[in-house]
Design a protein around this motif. Sequence first.
Motif, PDB file in Angstrom:
ATOM      1  N   MET A  26      -1.934 -20.641  -2.771  1.00  0.00           N
ATOM      2  CA  MET A  26      -0.679 -21.194  -2.048  1.00  0.00           C
ATOM      3  C   MET A  26      -0.099 -20.089  -1.213  1.00  0.00           C
ATOM      4  SD  MET A  26       0.967 -24.380  -4.378  1.00  0.00           S
ATOM      5  CE  MET A  26       1.106 -23.013  -5.572  1.00  0.00           C
ATOM      6  N   LEU A  27       0.279 -18.972  -2.099  1.00  0.00           N
ATOM      7  CA  LEU A  27       1.050 -17.854  -1.448  1.00  0.00           C
ATOM      8  C   LEU A  27       0.324 -16.680  -0.872  1.00  0.00           C
ATOM      9  CD1 LEU A  27       3.475 -17.700  -4.290  1.00  0.00           C
ATOM     10  CD2 LEU A  27       3.626 -18.999  -2.351  1.00  0.00           C
ATOM     11  N   GLY A  28      -1.134 -16.426  -1.474  1.00  0.00           N
ATOM     12  CA  GLY A  28      -1.458 -15.057  -0.856  1.00  0.00           C
ATOM     13  C   GLY A  28      -0.868 -13.972  -1.532  1.00  0.00           C
ATOM     14  N   ASP A  29      -1.001 -12.752  -0.819  1.00  0.00           N
ATOM     15  CA  ASP A  29      -0.372 -11.603  -1.090  1.00  0.00           C
ATOM     16  C   ASP A  29       0.844 -11.201  -0.377  1.00  0.00           C
ATOM     17  OD1 ASP A  29      -2.071 -11.053  -3.362  1.00  0.00           O
ATOM     18  OD2 ASP A  29      -3.756  -9.951  -1.729  1.00  0.00           O
ATOM     19  N   PRO A  30       2.128 -11.567  -0.833  1.00  0.00           N
ATOM     20  CA  PRO A  30       3.368 -11.102   0.060  1.00  0.00           C
ATOM     21  C   PRO A  30       3.479  -9.729   0.271  1.00  0.00           C
ATOM     22  CG  PRO A  30       3.896 -12.224  -2.091  1.00  0.00           C
ATOM     23  CD  PRO A  30       2.494 -12.155  -2.258  1.00  0.00           C
ATOM     24  N   ARG A  31       3.548  -9.448   1.643  1.00  0.00           N
ATOM     25  CA  ARG A  31       3.417  -7.976   2.071  1.00  0.00           C
ATOM     26  C   ARG A  31       4.863  -7.093   1.570  1.00  0.00           C
ATOM     27  NH1 ARG A  31      -0.148  -6.812   5.779  1.00  0.00           N
ATOM     28  NH2 ARG A  31      -1.216  -8.638   6.975  1.00  0.00           N
ATOM     29  N   TRP A  32       5.847  -7.883   0.998  1.00  0.00           N
ATOM     30  CA  TRP A  32       6.938  -7.168   0.624  1.00  0.00           C
ATOM     31  C   TRP A  32       6.610  -6.707  -0.895  1.00  0.00           C
ATOM     32  CZ3 TRP A  32       8.678  -9.449  -3.878  1.00  0.00           C
ATOM     33  CH2 TRP A  32       8.497 -10.608  -4.006  1.00  0.00           C
ATOM     34  N   LEU A  33       5.819  -7.232  -1.393  1.00  0.00           N
ATOM     35  CA  LEU A  33       5.454  -6.869  -2.671  1.00  0.00           C
ATOM     36  C   LEU A  33       4.086  -5.866  -2.921  1.00  0.00           C
ATOM     37  CD1 LEU A  33       6.006  -7.724  -5.850  1.00  0.00           C
ATOM     38  CD2 LEU A  33       4.230  -9.337  -5.403  1.00  0.00           C
ATOM     39  N   TYR A  34       4.389  -4.776  -3.793  1.00  0.00           N
ATOM     40  CA  TYR A  34       3.690  -3.593  -3.868  1.00  0.00           C
ATOM     41  C   TYR A  34       2.528  -4.094  -4.760  1.00  0.00           C
ATOM     42  CZ  TYR A  34       2.274   1.514  -3.764  1.00  0.00           C
ATOM     43  OH  TYR A  34       1.406   2.281  -3.274  1.00  0.00           O
ATOM     44  N   HIS A  35       1.327  -3.987  -4.233  1.00  0.00           N
ATOM     45  CA  HIS A  35       0.205  -4.641  -5.028  1.00  0.00           C
ATOM     46  C   HIS A  35      -0.557  -3.842  -6.142  1.00  0.00           C
ATOM     47  CE1 HIS A  35      -3.575  -6.910  -5.711  1.00  0.00           C
ATOM     48  NE2 HIS A  35      -3.005  -7.986  -5.035  1.00  0.00           N
ATOM     49  N   PRO A  36      -0.706  -4.012  -7.090  1.00  0.00           N
ATOM     50  CA  PRO A  36      -1.080  -3.415  -8.186  1.00  0.00           C
ATOM     51  C   PRO A  36      -2.443  -2.589  -8.012  1.00  0.00           C
ATOM     52  CG  PRO A  36      -1.480  -5.744  -8.896  1.00  0.00           C
ATOM     53  CD  PRO A  36      -0.646  -5.581  -7.659  1.00  0.00           C
ATOM     54  N   VAL A  37      -3.444  -3.138  -6.973  1.00  0.00           N
ATOM     55  CA  VAL A  37      -4.418  -2.357  -6.529  1.00  0.00           C
ATOM     56  C   VAL A  37      -4.178  -1.018  -5.899  1.00  0.00           C
ATOM     57  CG1 VAL A  37      -6.645  -2.678  -4.969  1.00  0.00           C
ATOM     58  CG2 VAL A  37      -5.872  -4.698  -6.494  1.00  0.00           C
ATOM     59  N   ARG A  38      -3.114  -1.222  -5.076  1.00  0.00           N
ATOM     60  CA  ARG A  38      -2.544  -0.060  -4.466  1.00  0.00           C
ATOM     61  C   ARG A  38      -2.003   1.029  -5.120  1.00  0.00           C
ATOM     62  NH1 ARG A  38       1.767  -1.779   0.139  1.00  0.00           N
ATOM     63  NH2 ARG A  38       1.726   0.574   0.534  1.00  0.00           N
ATOM     64  N   ILE A  39      -1.559   0.515  -6.453  1.00  0.00           N
ATOM     65  CA  ILE A  39      -1.090   1.646  -7.367  1.00  0.00           C
ATOM     66  C   ILE A  39      -2.597   2.227  -8.012  1.00  0.00           C
ATOM     67  CG2 ILE A  39      -0.128   1.930  -9.690  1.00  0.00           C
ATOM     68  CD1 ILE A  39       1.730  -0.365  -8.973  1.00  0.00           C
ATOM     69  N   ILE A  40      -3.375   1.058  -8.307  1.00  0.00           N
ATOM     70  CA  ILE A  40      -4.705   1.673  -8.815  1.00  0.00           C
ATOM     71  C   ILE A  40      -5.435   2.807  -7.848  1.00  0.00           C
ATOM     72  CG2 ILE A  40      -7.116   0.936  -9.511  1.00  0.00           C
ATOM     73  CD1 ILE A  40      -5.829  -1.361 -10.799  1.00  0.00           C
TER      74      ILE A  40
END
Length: 326
Positions: free
Chosen positions: A18-32
């Motif tokens: 329904m939502l996908g990945d919100p651009r405002w939310l720092y994704h954990p894969v980016r942290i990895i």
Amino acid sequence: MFRGTLLAVLLGFLLDLMLGDPRWLYHPVRIIGNGIAWCEKGLRRIFPATKGGERMAGIWLVVVIVAFSAGIPFLILWAARAIHPAVGFLLETFFCYQLLALRSLKDESGKVYDALKTGDLEKSRYAVSMIVGRDTENLTEQGVTKAAVETVAENTSDGIVAPLFYMMIGGAVLGFAYKAVNTMDSMVGYKNDRYRYFGTAAARLDDVLNYIPARISAWLMILGAKLCGMDAAGARRIYRRDRYKHSSPNSAHTEAVMAGALGIQLAGDAWYFGKLHKKDFLGDKCREVEIEDIPRSHRLMLATCLLALLLFGLARAAICLGLTFL
């Protein structure tokens, strides 16, 4: 907790859909990914720039990144459950949601389709460069379309079915461990001068972890082709014939099914970092690739992922019931 994980994965899947990945939310894969880049710099300073030294550095990269990627979520979930089981459940649901990429894969490849529909080849090249690793600046309209369809096919397994598989086994913690390995492979698993030895451990472990999910994905995609009114018989035939026509033991499985289901040829030679890589074609050229193949690949991806959710969910539910009666 065992039953709670099942529900967390199911709800996480629905949230992603329904939502996908919100651009405002720092994704954990980016942290990895940031952690991988930071560790690479440090390990290259510690170990000698020799074949053996780079391979050892690559092994330590895998150990450190997987330990932190799984260990930190484990500790966070443990603390959340200590506060209240409901807090732990909600947090695991959120983690499961972030570990899946169905909606984002559809949306990002959809941008390629939208640009092609308007005839903006430059925009479509840029859009596809965001989701593929190959050089895209000289791709034709057909080349852009093929690249988009291929990444939908491959990431149906890597980005959705495989994370579902591991989350159903070990919850968000095992999902993060898988995602760490998959992210390392995408960053350092290249056979070029920089990563030929340094990325060996990550690439080999990624091959092992994707061995079963890739094959499950392929057979579910064949069934999905049947449900979508596509050429399921052709998908099965091409899969049996072409599934090993790739340097990776896993990547060609879903691509071969996709090619057979759509009646087109995928793969073939491609440029990476300015170098031409020779690749076999997958599928038969029953017709030319067309831009409408992108939304067709979306339908087949969705059908495959829903079947995977049903299969894995029923398997885990059966285990839950078995434990209840013990």
